[in-house]
Each structure stands twice: as C-alpha cells, then as structure tokens.
Enzyme design. Sequence first.
Site, PDB file in Angstrom:
ATOM      1  N   GLY A  13     -87.034  -2.239-120.291  1.00  0.00           N
ATOM      2  CA  GLY A  13     -87.064  -2.097-121.745  1.00  0.00           C
ATOM      3  C   GLY A  13     -86.565  -0.723-122.139  1.00  0.00           C
ATOM      4  CB  CYS A  14     -87.352   1.345-125.079  1.00  0.00           C
ATOM      5  SG  CYS A  14     -86.978   2.963-125.769  1.00  0.00           S
ATOM      6  CG  PHE A  15     -83.864   5.015-121.833  1.00  0.00           C
ATOM      7  CD1 PHE A  15     -84.103   5.598-123.050  1.00  0.00           C
ATOM      8  CD2 PHE A  15     -82.543   4.799-121.452  1.00  0.00           C
ATOM      9  CE1 PHE A  15     -83.066   5.972-123.891  1.00  0.00           C
ATOM     10  CE2 PHE A  15     -81.490   5.173-122.276  1.00  0.00           C
ATOM     11  CZ  PHE A  15     -81.757   5.763-123.499  1.00  0.00           C
ATOM     12  CE1 TYR A 158     -89.256   0.373-129.745  1.00  0.00           C
ATOM     13  CE2 TYR A 158     -89.632   2.321-128.393  1.00  0.00           C
ATOM     14  CZ  TYR A 158     -89.392   0.956-128.502  1.00  0.00           C
ATOM     15  OH  TYR A 158     -89.305   0.193-127.363  1.00  0.00           O
TER      16      TYR A 158
END
Length: 179
Positions: A13-15, A158
């Site tokens: 997913g998002c790093f 986020y």
Amino acid sequence: MRESLQLATLGGGCFWCLESAFNQLQGVHSVKSGYTGGHTANPTYKEVCSGNTGHAEVIQVSFDPALISYRELLEIFFALHDPTQVNRQGNDIGSQYRTAIFYHDTAQAEAARQIIAEMAHDKIWDAPIATEVQALDTFYPAEDYHDNYFERNPENQYCQAVVSPKLAKFKKTFAARLK
C-alpha cells in the site's frame, strides 16, 4: 551501505505507513520509499499514482540481519497491511498499492514463499493471500519529500486517518522490537 547490512524491498500500500513503522525497528539502518515492478524508467510519484507505470509503491529497508532477520521483517510487513487485497489497501486503489515482496536473492525468495505458505496453511486470513513474490529489477527512489513523510507531516489528513492508527497498533504489537 555497510557490508553487514542487507536490503529488503516491500510493497504494502502507501509507502508512508510502511516507512514510518520500519524506521522504528531495532536492526533497521535506514528506509527509503520508492517504486519498482513496472515498466517506466525513472517514474515520478504523479506517474506512479496514475497507475500507468506498472510500478508499486515500495520501501527499501537496509537492515542488520544480526539484529533483525529477514523473516522478522516479513512478519512485521504482513502485520502492517492486508495481504489479501488485490491492487489496493483500504481506500488506496490501483496496482501501485499492491502487496508485493521484491526479493534480492534466492534465500529471500524462499523465505517469502515459505511464510506465505505457512500463513495460508494456518488460515491466518479469511481470503487467499495475494502478495506477489518476484525478483527485484530496478528500485527507483521516490522524491525526497517522501522521506520521513509521516514524521514531517503528522497533520496531513491521510496521515491522521490512515497512518496514525496503523502506527499505534504497530507500536503496541511490536513494542519489544522498537528502537
């Protein structure tokens, strides 16, 4: 990089979340966000986010295997994301968010396949594990503004909604492994 250090390259997913968690582990020397697994040379974040490069967002972890094993890194990796989701993690949708292990040698490939087989056998997850295991081709470092992103931008929406809760759980689960 010191001779005793090894590299692990992981996509979950998002790093930003993975980078922040792995930076806190004993035995981890450094973590760099980047891209790999696609067909576009020297991609930018914007290009990767478009989903057209074939690359995944990944972290490359420099670690001391005398202090933390590759297997331990994989166990933590699997605890930090949902390896059953195909081309997504939560609301992050696209092949750039796929779950993947990009191995650096045959020992890493074997370790990755073994832990996946064990988790499948033990039915750790309610759905099949979708994590790809493939040889690392080229790692492209992400732009510098991604370095320590969560630590530098904790007010980002986020980060507050996704990264912060994951890190709170991570810190409780792996308290004994933290620096």
